[in-house]
Design a protein around this motif. Sequence first.
Motif, mmCIF file in Angstrom:
data_model
loop_
_atom_site.group_PDB
_atom_site.id
_atom_site.type_symbol
_atom_site.label_atom_id
_atom_site.label_comp_id
_atom_site.label_asym_id
_atom_site.label_seq_id
_atom_site.Cartn_x
_atom_site.Cartn_y
_atom_site.Cartn_z
ATOM 1 N N ASN A 5 -20.646 -17.580 -10.161
ATOM 2 C CA ASN A 5 -21.909 -17.514 -9.430
ATOM 3 C C ASN A 5 -22.953 -18.457 -10.010
ATOM 4 O O ASN A 5 -23.780 -18.996 -9.282
ATOM 5 C CB ASN A 5 -22.417 -16.074 -9.394
ATOM 6 C CG ASN A 5 -21.675 -15.243 -8.363
ATOM 7 O OD1 ASN A 5 -21.900 -15.380 -7.168
ATOM 8 N ND2 ASN A 5 -20.741 -14.427 -8.832
ATOM 9 N N LEU A 6 -22.903 -18.683 -11.288
ATOM 10 C CA LEU A 6 -23.822 -19.640 -11.893
ATOM 11 C C LEU A 6 -23.451 -21.060 -11.454
ATOM 12 O O LEU A 6 -24.331 -21.892 -11.168
ATOM 13 C CB LEU A 6 -23.765 -19.523 -13.420
ATOM 14 C CG LEU A 6 -24.839 -20.270 -14.194
ATOM 15 C CD1 LEU A 6 -26.230 -19.847 -13.753
ATOM 16 C CD2 LEU A 6 -24.682 -20.038 -15.678
ATOM 17 N N SER A 303 -17.116 -13.902 -3.056
ATOM 18 C CA SER A 303 -16.266 -15.078 -2.797
ATOM 19 C C SER A 303 -16.273 -16.064 -3.969
ATOM 20 O O SER A 303 -15.488 -16.999 -4.001
ATOM 21 C CB SER A 303 -16.733 -15.781 -1.519
ATOM 22 O OG SER A 303 -18.115 -16.102 -1.625
ATOM 23 N N TYR A 304 -17.192 -15.876 -4.920
ATOM 24 C CA TYR A 304 -17.221 -16.697 -6.145
ATOM 25 C C TYR A 304 -16.786 -15.785 -7.292
ATOM 26 O O TYR A 304 -17.474 -14.822 -7.629
ATOM 27 C CB TYR A 304 -18.631 -17.239 -6.404
ATOM 28 C CG TYR A 304 -19.008 -18.377 -5.493
ATOM 29 C CD1 TYR A 304 -18.941 -19.694 -5.928
ATOM 30 C CD2 TYR A 304 -19.412 -18.141 -4.182
ATOM 31 C CE1 TYR A 304 -19.267 -20.745 -5.086
ATOM 32 C CE2 TYR A 304 -19.737 -19.179 -3.329
ATOM 33 C CZ TYR A 304 -19.662 -20.486 -3.789
ATOM 34 O OH TYR A 304 -19.978 -21.528 -2.954
ATOM 35 N N SER A 323 -4.542 -23.326 -0.829
ATOM 36 C CA SER A 323 -5.416 -23.953 0.169
ATOM 37 C C SER A 323 -6.661 -24.598 -0.450
ATOM 38 O O SER A 323 -7.431 -25.262 0.245
ATOM 39 C CB SER A 323 -5.852 -22.901 1.193
ATOM 40 O OG SER A 323 -6.576 -21.865 0.538
ATOM 41 N N LYS A 324 -6.859 -24.410 -1.745
ATOM 42 C CA LYS A 324 -8.099 -24.893 -2.382
ATOM 43 C C LYS A 324 -7.881 -26.201 -3.153
ATOM 44 O O LYS A 324 -6.787 -26.488 -3.617
ATOM 45 C CB LYS A 324 -8.630 -23.825 -3.347
ATOM 46 C CG LYS A 324 -9.026 -22.531 -2.663
ATOM 47 C CD LYS A 324 -9.517 -21.511 -3.679
ATOM 48 C CE LYS A 324 -9.860 -20.194 -3.000
ATOM 49 N NZ LYS A 324 -10.280 -19.175 -3.965
ATOM 50 N N ARG A 325 -8.997 -26.964 -3.300
ATOM 51 C CA ARG A 325 -8.985 -28.139 -4.179
ATOM 52 C C ARG A 325 -8.867 -27.639 -5.621
ATOM 53 O O ARG A 325 -9.420 -26.599 -5.972
ATOM 54 C CB ARG A 325 -10.307 -28.927 -4.068
ATOM 55 C CG ARG A 325 -10.556 -29.559 -2.734
ATOM 56 C CD ARG A 325 -11.710 -30.593 -2.823
ATOM 57 N NE ARG A 325 -12.836 -30.150 -3.613
ATOM 58 C CZ ARG A 325 -13.845 -29.411 -3.125
ATOM 59 N NH1 ARG A 325 -13.827 -29.011 -1.854
ATOM 60 N NH2 ARG A 325 -14.848 -29.050 -3.898
ATOM 61 N N HIS A 357 -13.139 -21.102 -15.946
ATOM 62 C CA HIS A 357 -12.047 -20.627 -15.087
ATOM 63 C C HIS A 357 -12.672 -19.906 -13.900
ATOM 64 O O HIS A 357 -13.007 -18.727 -14.004
ATOM 65 C CB HIS A 357 -11.126 -19.650 -15.848
ATOM 66 C CG HIS A 357 -10.664 -20.158 -17.169
ATOM 67 N ND1 HIS A 357 -10.011 -21.350 -17.326
ATOM 68 C CD2 HIS A 357 -10.771 -19.635 -18.421
ATOM 69 C CE1 HIS A 357 -9.713 -21.533 -18.602
ATOM 70 N NE2 HIS A 357 -10.178 -20.508 -19.277
ATOM 71 N N ILE A 358 -12.861 -20.615 -12.793
ATOM 72 C CA ILE A 358 -13.542 -19.993 -11.654
ATOM 73 C C ILE A 358 -12.866 -20.347 -10.331
ATOM 74 O O ILE A 358 -12.203 -21.382 -10.202
ATOM 75 C CB ILE A 358 -15.037 -20.394 -11.595
ATOM 76 C CG1 ILE A 358 -15.214 -21.907 -11.552
ATOM 77 C CG2 ILE A 358 -15.807 -19.814 -12.737
ATOM 78 C CD1 ILE A 358 -16.662 -22.356 -11.505
ATOM 79 N N SER A 359 -13.081 -19.455 -9.369
ATOM 80 C CA SER A 359 -12.579 -19.658 -8.011
ATOM 81 C C SER A 359 -13.760 -19.546 -7.048
ATOM 82 O O SER A 359 -14.521 -18.578 -7.113
ATOM 83 C CB SER A 359 -11.531 -18.587 -7.691
ATOM 84 O OG SER A 359 -11.240 -18.590 -6.307
ATOM 85 N N THR A 360 -13.900 -20.551 -6.173
ATOM 86 C CA THR A 360 -14.920 -20.524 -5.124
ATOM 87 C C THR A 360 -14.181 -20.467 -3.781
ATOM 88 O O THR A 360 -12.941 -20.562 -3.745
ATOM 89 C CB THR A 360 -15.821 -21.781 -5.211
ATOM 90 O OG1 THR A 360 -15.113 -22.882 -4.637
ATOM 91 C CG2 THR A 360 -16.205 -22.103 -6.640
ATOM 92 N N PRO A 361 -14.900 -20.362 -2.651
ATOM 93 C CA PRO A 361 -14.183 -20.299 -1.366
ATOM 94 C C PRO A 361 -13.258 -21.489 -1.112
ATOM 95 O O PRO A 361 -12.247 -21.364 -0.437
ATOM 96 C CB PRO A 361 -15.317 -20.250 -0.337
ATOM 97 C CG PRO A 361 -16.451 -19.629 -1.071
ATOM 98 C CD PRO A 361 -16.332 -20.106 -2.480
#
Length: 1023
Positions: A5-6, A303-304, A323-325, A357-361
């Motif tokens: 989120n940051l 979603s983040y 499906s993500k970059r 280590h993060i996942s975004t939409p």
Amino acid sequence: MLQANLYRILIDTSPARVILCKDYEEALSAYQVALYTYSAKLSTKRPLLCKEMRLRVGDDVRSFFIEFVENLAQLRAFYADENTLLITPISSLIYPLPSQKYCQNLRLAVGKDYRLQELKDTLIRYGYESVDMIEMEGEVSFRGDIVDIYPPLSKPYRISFFGDECEEISVFSIETQLKEQAREDSLTIPPALFSLDCGEYERLCEAVEESDYQVMSKDMLSLGLWYLPHRELLPASYPSILTTNAARELAEIVSVDRGDALESTCAELDSRAQDFWQQVLVHIAESREDSMQMPAILQELESYRDVEFHLEALEALLAHHASKRTTIIVRSKSELAAISAKIVDSSNIVESSAVVHISTPDELILSLESTFTHSAAKRPKRPKFALDELNIGEYVVHSEYGIGIFKGIVQNTILGVTRDFIHIQYFGEDKLLLPVENLHTIDRYIAASGSIPVIDRLGKGSFARLKAKARDKLFAIADSIIKLAATRNLLQGSVIDTKAPELAVFQHSAGFGLTPDQSKAIESIFSDLASGRVMDRLLSGDVGFGKTEVAMNAIYAVCRSGYQCALIVPTTLLSAQHFATLSKRFAPFGIQVGRYDRYLSAKEKREVAESLKNGKISVVVGTHSLFGAEFSKLGLVVVDEEHKFGVKQKESLKQLSTNVHILSMSATPIPRTLNMALSHIKGMSRLDTPPTSRKDSRTFIKHKSDALLKEIIQRELRRGGQVFYLYNNIASMPAIYKHLQELFPELAIAMLHSQVNASESEQIMYEFACGKYQMLLCTAIIESGIHLPNANTIIIDGADRFGLADLHQLRGRVGRGDKEGFCYFLIESMESITEDAGKRLLALERNSYLGSGASIAYHDLEIRGGGNLIGESQSGHIKNIGFSLYLKLLEDALATLSNQPSAIEHSLDLRLNISAYLSPDLITSDSLRLELYRRLSLAKEVREVIDIEDEIRDRFGALDTLSQNFIQLIIIKILATKKRIKSILHFGQNIQITLESLEKHSIKAPTTDDDCVLESLLAYLRS
């Protein structure tokens, strides 16, 4: 979900200049994200990370010295560059901080002129503390034309002047105090505290002096922050983000729960900050906008997300997010060898030290580093020598004349010859003037429990008799130590397999990296276990330095080879603690651990005994109850704190371990010299390096009051901890107990002192460790070897009446787990304490690590460790002649009986009628001269003297004739001692040399000049 989120906010061109987090862990996590966005050029803001500083109005800032100067350095960088982002625990920004006006630098350049007195005045106004010898950041030393300075977050520098001209700027080493090769053309000096002009400095000092706050020493460092006229509350001045965890922390700091009526309970806060933070809490509770520069609350979106990541699961994780970059973060391109070329080709590669280590939409960002850790606490290096090795008024022991009082350096001129002497006061009017070159013959007097010695008379021979008695006893002790070692050395030991790959797996399963000392100790133990001879090794190291982990590696190796192990401890509490540790550690490896102590029922004891006999239990932990047990195949006995066992118990221990490997552990350091003497007859390993996760305890000196006691104790209870209350007068303890119960009616308090019998003491400590009591009111007998990770506040009532070593050791009782320890030195009256007691306390308040003052404390503890090794029965002899001399005699006895060179130095009678001393014009500080005299007197090789001469030239400038003469005198002493010359006498041009055989040689100098006499004698000795 902080990182993800940051990240969303930072790449969204956020105007934020400040991010407030719950604590340092959260700030460090946020810093990693900001570092990544800056490295990947997704943000233009360079991140700055502040340390946690739980400071409150009126606190002595000296207690937070290291964090404070580091945070001020980050604040200066923040003010100097608009493209920076300050990331900080909320506790560090809860109060207004110095404005930009007080963050200006000073610049010096080689070749330019500066008035030295003006420079000195400016640096003092900038908050630098003037000292004789630099050890810490924020210190400056002025010595004639040489200025040493240690700017915060920088290197120490030596600046040489020629008149007013700046001639040279060099980096120098804190450890050796010598210049290094690095030269600078210029130097930017930031303020150690605040850049004040003359008027501001005087007004601030006046305000601090008139302050009502009770601190040990009222100065700019201790209270200056609270009286600065221009301070600003950064979140109110710059766009800020407050994490949700930080918001909860803020509510706790002001004692207000989120969404409550928000009554004004912010008495702890600076009044200038109180209104602002109250409005922030109202803003959080009611979610309303406000006209002030209100911190934005970090909104968390599902979603983040932060993701759990391990390199082994990389392909599975990428498949799940196909499906993500994908962005892969590496410290260097060489790390890419750990993953497949296919993943590399399909990913965006970013070089950065950030761990994210993060996942975004639509994106997955992973660092090949699986975890980030605390940047290892910066433990300041300390000089290899200490200035307070000898202090005026302290007891000292001369190896021939006995115990006297050290009175300092005196200079005498006799028949036109001037020399420096050490003045020692003996009984009555007796005094000894000892030539400074013989300083090696005296030591500080140290004995158990701070014994007050009897001062000796000169010329009565009583001390010689005491020393002879002690020597006789020591030869008997040394003989028994050597015979035991020789007997064990002849025994065939079980050969343990120490090469099996499973041992590396066990080591890795600890979940943390071993310190270099631990690795070296394990290597030595494995070498002993595999040698075929019976191991006898001593492992020394402070509590929490990892002795148990080292021992568990040995236990695992022995169990893997089919043998049993016993861990024997002196108390039931230690038995319970070790049993819990070993059970948890060995469970995944299928090793059965048993326990055998007085808390087991008779039936349970029988079951354990039977399991030991038939081999069902591989490892047993217990007290002396184990001595009579039968084992199926005992291979290793580990003994913790062996010196605490009685004589009969030690005999039983010998019988149990006659032909098995033995590893003894001690929490008290063993003196290095004794370590060397013993190492010829038994194995020795030391753990001197603390784990990186261990935090130094915070130290405060406070005026004792009921309000303060309530604040201290409630603060610890709020975090679910326990408190030691140390009061060293048994007669008055019931009154203190009653008063504490009146202050805290609900508090469960236990009382412990030396008049409580052993079994009851153990029961009290056991119940305290189990959490039955919240406070332990006790004398200074707190067990040194016990690990109580939940007791993290210690209150020492009447701290001015304790010695430095005792205070340092007692402070070490807290902060042993992952929580910060708090140590409060309480004093009835700040005005009534002696100057020496004040210096002791201030040194410990500012130096939470082992600094020069504390290194003396450590030296005292080392000596006591030697006493532990010898045994309590020797306390009478030790009191008579002091620990230092006692250990020297033991080392000599061990050396003599082992056919090694004697530890007692050859005695040389050196009488040269020449003027020779370290000139006070060159070295103006008496403590520095004394320290150099001591090191020169202890030198054994000419090379050491030459090195010290170079050091003097480096630190103080060119040597004058008198100082050069003294260096020559020390070289003569060393050469003559090596050649075992008995005496050297000199008058006029004539020099008479008496050899050990009593054969006499005479030489004649060409003239009576001092330098001529010295050169003639040196030529003779070198021939």
